[in-house]
Design an enzyme around this catalytic site. Sequence first.
Site, PDB file in Angstrom:
ATOM      1  N   TYR A  46       0.861  -1.196   0.000  1.00 56.19           N
ATOM      2  CA  TYR A  46       0.000   0.000   0.000  1.00 56.19           C
ATOM      3  C   TYR A  46       0.889   1.236   0.000  1.00 56.19           C
ATOM      4  O   TYR A  46       1.837   1.311   0.779  1.00 56.19           O
ATOM      5  CB  TYR A  46      -0.880   0.021   1.259  1.00 56.19           C
ATOM      6  CG  TYR A  46      -2.348   0.003   0.919  1.00 56.19           C
ATOM      7  CD1 TYR A  46      -2.893   1.017   0.126  1.00 56.19           C
ATOM      8  CD2 TYR A  46      -3.182  -1.013   1.358  1.00 56.19           C
ATOM      9  CE1 TYR A  46      -4.236   0.997  -0.219  1.00 56.19           C
ATOM     10  CE2 TYR A  46      -4.529  -1.034   1.019  1.00 56.19           C
ATOM     11  CZ  TYR A  46      -5.044  -0.027   0.223  1.00 56.19           C
ATOM     12  OH  TYR A  46      -6.356  -0.036  -0.122  1.00 56.19           O
ATOM     13  N   GLU A  48      -0.443   4.856  -0.570  1.00 54.61           N
ATOM     14  CA  GLU A  48      -1.254   6.053  -0.882  1.00 54.61           C
ATOM     15  C   GLU A  48      -0.378   7.296  -0.820  1.00 54.61           C
ATOM     16  O   GLU A  48       0.415   7.461   0.109  1.00 54.61           O
ATOM     17  CB  GLU A  48      -2.412   6.174   0.111  1.00 54.61           C
ATOM     18  CG  GLU A  48      -3.545   5.240  -0.235  1.00 54.61           C
ATOM     19  CD  GLU A  48      -4.705   5.326   0.737  1.00 54.61           C
ATOM     20  OE1 GLU A  48      -4.674   6.158   1.655  1.00 54.61           O
ATOM     21  OE2 GLU A  48      -5.647   4.527   0.571  1.00 54.61           O
ATOM     22  N   ASP A 204      -6.530  13.043 -25.765  1.00 57.10           N
ATOM     23  CA  ASP A 204      -6.609  11.663 -25.283  1.00 57.10           C
ATOM     24  C   ASP A 204      -5.989  10.797 -26.374  1.00 57.10           C
ATOM     25  O   ASP A 204      -6.622  10.512 -27.390  1.00 57.10           O
ATOM     26  CB  ASP A 204      -8.083  11.289 -25.040  1.00 57.10           C
ATOM     27  CG  ASP A 204      -8.238   9.845 -24.584  1.00 57.10           C
ATOM     28  OD1 ASP A 204      -7.255   9.086 -24.645  1.00 57.10           O
ATOM     29  OD2 ASP A 204      -9.363   9.470 -24.181  1.00 57.10           O
ATOM     30  N   THR A 230      -4.089   5.620 -22.285  1.00 54.08           N
ATOM     31  CA  THR A 230      -3.977   4.290 -21.701  1.00 54.08           C
ATOM     32  C   THR A 230      -2.634   3.726 -22.144  1.00 54.08           C
ATOM     33  O   THR A 230      -1.983   4.261 -23.045  1.00 54.08           O
ATOM     34  CB  THR A 230      -5.114   3.359 -22.169  1.00 54.08           C
ATOM     35  OG1 THR A 230      -5.207   3.430 -23.584  1.00 54.08           O
ATOM     36  CG2 THR A 230      -6.436   3.737 -21.550  1.00 54.08           C
ATOM     37  N   LYS A 233      -2.952  -0.186 -25.323  1.00 54.84           N
ATOM     38  CA  LYS A 233      -3.392  -0.326 -26.720  1.00 54.84           C
ATOM     39  C   LYS A 233      -2.140  -0.412 -27.606  1.00 54.84           C
ATOM     40  O   LYS A 233      -1.381  -1.356 -27.460  1.00 54.84           O
ATOM     41  CB  LYS A 233      -4.333   0.826 -27.072  1.00 54.84           C
ATOM     42  CG  LYS A 233      -5.608   0.782 -26.201  1.00 54.84           C
ATOM     43  CD  LYS A 233      -6.605   1.846 -26.579  1.00 54.84           C
ATOM     44  CE  LYS A 233      -7.886   1.727 -25.778  1.00 54.84           C
ATOM     45  NZ  LYS A 233      -7.877   2.490 -24.512  1.00 54.84           N
ATOM     46  N   ARG A 239      -2.817  -2.927 -18.584  1.00 54.85           N
ATOM     47  CA  ARG A 239      -3.998  -2.057 -18.497  1.00 54.85           C
ATOM     48  C   ARG A 239      -3.692  -0.978 -17.456  1.00 54.85           C
ATOM     49  O   ARG A 239      -3.544  -1.266 -16.275  1.00 54.85           O
ATOM     50  CB  ARG A 239      -5.228  -2.857 -18.070  1.00 54.85           C
ATOM     51  CG  ARG A 239      -5.448  -4.109 -18.874  1.00 54.85           C
ATOM     52  CD  ARG A 239      -6.832  -4.637 -18.712  1.00 54.85           C
ATOM     53  NE  ARG A 239      -7.737  -3.841 -19.498  1.00 54.85           N
ATOM     54  CZ  ARG A 239      -7.902  -3.999 -20.812  1.00 54.85           C
ATOM     55  NH1 ARG A 239      -7.248  -4.924 -21.471  1.00 54.85           N
ATOM     56  NH2 ARG A 239      -8.739  -3.229 -21.462  1.00 54.85           N
TER      57      ARG A 239
HETATM   58  N1  DSN Z   1     -12.862   0.438 -24.991  1.00 57.68           N
HETATM   59  C1  DSN Z   1     -11.741   1.060 -25.649  1.00 57.68           C
HETATM   60  C2  DSN Z   1     -11.740   0.800 -27.108  1.00 57.68           C
HETATM   61  O1  DSN Z   1     -11.972  -0.336 -27.468  1.00 57.68           O
HETATM   62  O2  DSN Z   1     -11.465   1.688 -27.912  1.00 57.68           O
HETATM   63  C3  DSN Z   1     -11.683   2.500 -25.342  1.00 57.68           C
HETATM   64  O3  DSN Z   1     -11.778   2.689 -23.976  1.00 57.68           O
END
Ligand code: DSN
Length: 407
Positions: A46, A48, A204, A230, A233, A239
Amino acid sequence: MKDTQIKKLIESEKKRQKKVINLIASENVVSKDVLKALGSELTNKYAEGYPGKRYYGGNEVVDELESLAQTRALRLFGLSPDLWHVNVQPLSGSPANLAVYLALVPIGGKIMGMSLDNGGHLTHGHKVSMTGKAWVQVPFGVDPKTEVIDYDSLKQKAVAEKPAIIVAGFTAYPRTVDFKKFREVADACGPDSPVGTGAILMVDMSHFAGLVAGKAYPSPFEYADVVTTTVHKTLRGPRSALIFVRKDKTKLNTKGVPVSFADLIDKAVFPGLQGGPHLNQIAAVAVALKEASTPAFKKYAQQVVKNAKVLADELTKKGWRIVSGGTDSHLVLIDTWMGGKGIGGKEASDRLEKAGIIVNKNTIPGETRTPVDPSGIRVGSAAETTRGKKEKDFRKVAENIDKVLSA
Ligand code: DSN
């Protein structure tokens, strides 16, 4: 693993992933090192707070870890630590975007974002998301004829509506985004905007972060005030999500004192929205960021775009209508309904899945059907490029998609 039930499920999922052609544009295949970091003892801790400012003891190792992840994130995108701050704690993309709004946009203020059926994301202010309940979305879309962003009408709308923040980014827009034009649009909102100096520009880059890292897509950093992404991807990590913010940007607090965006964002992430950071996840992020800084990753990112272009071109040759006529990125949006053979997105996705090709159904600009059974499918090249596929393989993939959907 002693838990045989879970072990079996993990093995089954591993087998499923190996057996299929994965064209989900937002998925990828991480390295063994990323998996190792995720499965490490760091999950026991932990912590924080932030490095040097924690609420628990025993942080000498995790402070170094989190600082290293921050250093690697800034380095990967060529950002000076004097000019940019990065928060590496967001658990995923939605909480990252939510944290930015919570930090910078007064509740009830306006978020200008791409509408969902034009390729935006739920967290760009859609009404079913918290971001559309606590704030008001000013939606923008693409030109109905060209299916690309029309920057003149975007500017007109922004100037009329004066949003507090403009979000450039997407989940289903295949083209490059002109970040310089977005900057001009944000600045055109004028000194009477709710934040005083034009709208805040947030990018984004969740979908194309890996392509930016590999120099296969324009970088937003010269123009944006805040960049969220994110990691899982095209960036090919665990993730997780990151928030980059310019250190010189400030906002007046209720006492009229300027507070930096960076401090406000850090406070919005913790304690505003999250508790203890997931340190195993942050370690895996750091691993992925180092991997993404290699020449091999640059080659990968370039190949991702080449493969997606081949996919779009081959499907076009076979008579499929590709939204906007092609792609500049890793994703391709296929109109299977009006411009195809009259197959709804759900049926197309189900038929492909039976044939071992995994895609997702997707709305398209000017959608006339529903999000659960829309007019198209979205395909992407990131995961299969990681598995070594090149142009000739993607030609074959296009052939198979056509065969399955034409049968
Ligand atoms: N769910 C993602 C996507 O497939 O583009 C975006 O958050």
